[in-house]
Design a protein around this motif. Sequence first.
Motif, PDB file in Angstrom:
ATOM      1  N   LYS A  86      -3.983  27.828  74.270  1.00  0.00           N
ATOM      2  CA  LYS A  86      -3.492  26.715  74.939  1.00  0.00           C
ATOM      3  C   LYS A  86      -4.559  25.913  75.143  1.00  0.00           C
ATOM      4  O   LYS A  86      -5.722  26.209  74.759  1.00  0.00           O
ATOM      5  CB  LYS A  86      -3.213  27.092  76.294  1.00  0.00           C
ATOM      6  CG  LYS A  86      -2.175  28.151  76.546  1.00  0.00           C
ATOM      7  CD  LYS A  86      -1.783  28.494  77.990  1.00  0.00           C
ATOM      8  CE  LYS A  86      -0.746  29.627  78.298  1.00  0.00           C
ATOM      9  NZ  LYS A  86       0.616  28.927  77.686  1.00  0.00           N
ATOM     10  N   LEU A  87      -4.370  24.527  75.285  1.00  0.00           N
ATOM     11  CA  LEU A  87      -5.209  23.519  75.398  1.00  0.00           C
ATOM     12  C   LEU A  87      -6.024  23.927  76.711  1.00  0.00           C
ATOM     13  O   LEU A  87      -5.546  24.378  77.673  1.00  0.00           O
ATOM     14  CB  LEU A  87      -4.518  22.188  75.766  1.00  0.00           C
ATOM     15  CG  LEU A  87      -4.164  21.245  74.729  1.00  0.00           C
ATOM     16  CD1 LEU A  87      -3.337  20.018  75.105  1.00  0.00           C
ATOM     17  CD2 LEU A  87      -5.586  20.546  74.079  1.00  0.00           C
ATOM     18  N   SER A  88      -7.297  23.774  76.568  1.00  0.00           N
ATOM     19  CA  SER A  88      -8.211  23.957  77.866  1.00  0.00           C
ATOM     20  C   SER A  88      -7.743  22.838  79.040  1.00  0.00           C
ATOM     21  O   SER A  88      -7.206  21.860  78.672  1.00  0.00           O
ATOM     22  CB  SER A  88      -9.850  23.868  77.681  1.00  0.00           C
ATOM     23  OG  SER A  88     -10.328  22.412  77.229  1.00  0.00           O
ATOM     24  N   THR A  89      -8.232  23.342  80.282  1.00  0.00           N
ATOM     25  CA  THR A  89      -7.851  22.547  81.204  1.00  0.00           C
ATOM     26  C   THR A  89      -8.477  21.272  81.098  1.00  0.00           C
ATOM     27  O   THR A  89      -8.134  19.989  81.397  1.00  0.00           O
ATOM     28  CB  THR A  89      -8.270  23.092  82.754  1.00  0.00           C
ATOM     29  OG1 THR A  89      -7.778  24.338  82.511  1.00  0.00           O
ATOM     30  CG2 THR A  89      -7.637  22.426  83.647  1.00  0.00           C
TER      31      THR A  89
ATOM     32  N   LEU B  18       3.011  16.048  77.558  1.00  0.00           N
ATOM     33  CA  LEU B  18       1.553  16.980  77.406  1.00  0.00           C
ATOM     34  C   LEU B  18       1.717  18.115  78.148  1.00  0.00           C
ATOM     35  O   LEU B  18       1.512  19.173  77.676  1.00  0.00           O
ATOM     36  CB  LEU B  18       0.597  16.152  78.137  1.00  0.00           C
ATOM     37  CG  LEU B  18      -0.824  16.750  78.406  1.00  0.00           C
ATOM     38  CD1 LEU B  18      -1.354  17.034  77.038  1.00  0.00           C
ATOM     39  CD2 LEU B  18      -1.709  15.726  79.295  1.00  0.00           C
ATOM     40  N   GLY B  19       2.588  18.166  79.156  1.00  0.00           N
ATOM     41  CA  GLY B  19       2.759  19.466  79.743  1.00  0.00           C
ATOM     42  C   GLY B  19       3.768  20.406  79.062  1.00  0.00           C
ATOM     43  O   GLY B  19       3.631  21.557  79.056  1.00  0.00           O
ATOM     44  N   ASP B  23       0.524  22.250  74.285  1.00  0.00           N
ATOM     45  CA  ASP B  23      -0.150  23.663  73.864  1.00  0.00           C
ATOM     46  C   ASP B  23       0.367  23.753  72.479  1.00  0.00           C
ATOM     47  O   ASP B  23      -0.433  24.204  71.733  1.00  0.00           O
ATOM     48  CB  ASP B  23       0.350  24.790  74.654  1.00  0.00           C
ATOM     49  CG  ASP B  23      -0.368  24.790  76.067  1.00  0.00           C
ATOM     50  OD1 ASP B  23       0.073  25.237  76.901  1.00  0.00           O
ATOM     51  OD2 ASP B  23      -1.423  24.088  75.897  1.00  0.00           O
ATOM     52  N   TYR B  24       1.624  23.541  72.332  1.00  0.00           N
ATOM     53  CA  TYR B  24       2.253  23.544  70.821  1.00  0.00           C
ATOM     54  C   TYR B  24       1.626  22.825  69.880  1.00  0.00           C
ATOM     55  O   TYR B  24       1.237  23.045  68.743  1.00  0.00           O
ATOM     56  CB  TYR B  24       3.802  23.450  70.825  1.00  0.00           C
ATOM     57  CG  TYR B  24       4.467  23.508  69.643  1.00  0.00           C
ATOM     58  CD1 TYR B  24       4.473  22.277  68.872  1.00  0.00           C
ATOM     59  CD2 TYR B  24       4.804  24.825  68.823  1.00  0.00           C
ATOM     60  CE1 TYR B  24       5.097  22.312  67.417  1.00  0.00           C
ATOM     61  CE2 TYR B  24       5.279  24.790  67.461  1.00  0.00           C
ATOM     62  CZ  TYR B  24       5.483  23.542  67.011  1.00  0.00           C
ATOM     63  OH  TYR B  24       5.848  23.781  65.572  1.00  0.00           O
TER      64      TYR B  24
END
Lengths: 107, 197
Positions: A86-89, B18-19, B23-24
Amino acid sequence: MAVKKIYDSLNRAMKRGFNAVFFSCRDLTEVDCSNARLTQRPGFRIRRLLHLCLCRFCRAYQRQVKLVDKQTEAFSKEFPEDDSVKLSTSSRDGIRERLRDSLKNSR
Amino acid sequence: MAADEITEEQLTRAESWLGEHGDYLYRYAQSRVFNQHHAEDLVQDTLLTGMKKLSDFRGQSTERTWLTGILRYKILEHHRKQTREEASEGDEIEGQILKAWFDADGHWKHNASTTGLNWSPEPRSDIDRKEFWQTLQNCMAKLPAKARAVFVQRELEGNDAKAVTAELGISDSNLWVLLHRARNLLKHCLQTNWTNA
């Protein structure tokens, strides 16, 4: 010493003879990337096939490169679907901030 | 309201993307550029562009598909910048590898650790696969930028040779040289860093 010299000369002569008929191993590794110079030589396909029959190292190379291609392709398809990455916070917050900045800057 | 003015609605939509898709998109970018910071920048650029071009989205595909299309274009732009580097990048490294592999007559040196006769890049379990992916990413990141760009566009993005040469501004022969270089360097790196014992 003399025997070794004769042996080395014979060995090299055989290798050069092999290359003339069946191409060198190094040349053959370039073929799958469409080395046109080589593929246009007469009887290319049969000569390539015979080389692969005779050279286990080239067979291994061909197999391994195909597998690397296959694994890389599988990675490119499967990795985006892997939910554990995942993208980091902090990155997410940074992107959100930049999106909001662009709203302010557009006014 | 000016044409290029962004509305609250566009911002809200981008934040929801973004939410839901951040991640994808990040994983997709990471699997094409092999650099965490570049991947994050590409996601940001994609969402900014999507936000500005929201009116172009007609719902004929899913939002994720549409955003991925924008991302793929951003990745191509990123690769275009990389192909402006010197063509000789990677010559020396590849030369060293070929010297280690082949004798003066162009035959494989009979050294099992160099030729890796029994080596196979095939992970045998899920744990193996995760380790393999990490090694693969490290190896892709080490490729010369130009060779990596060509390899990704041709082999991972699936673009045909003509499209790749046109988009990246390289010749046909250069394409094949760079692909060959990428494959040899990748094989060498994987063979050195990953075993499936």
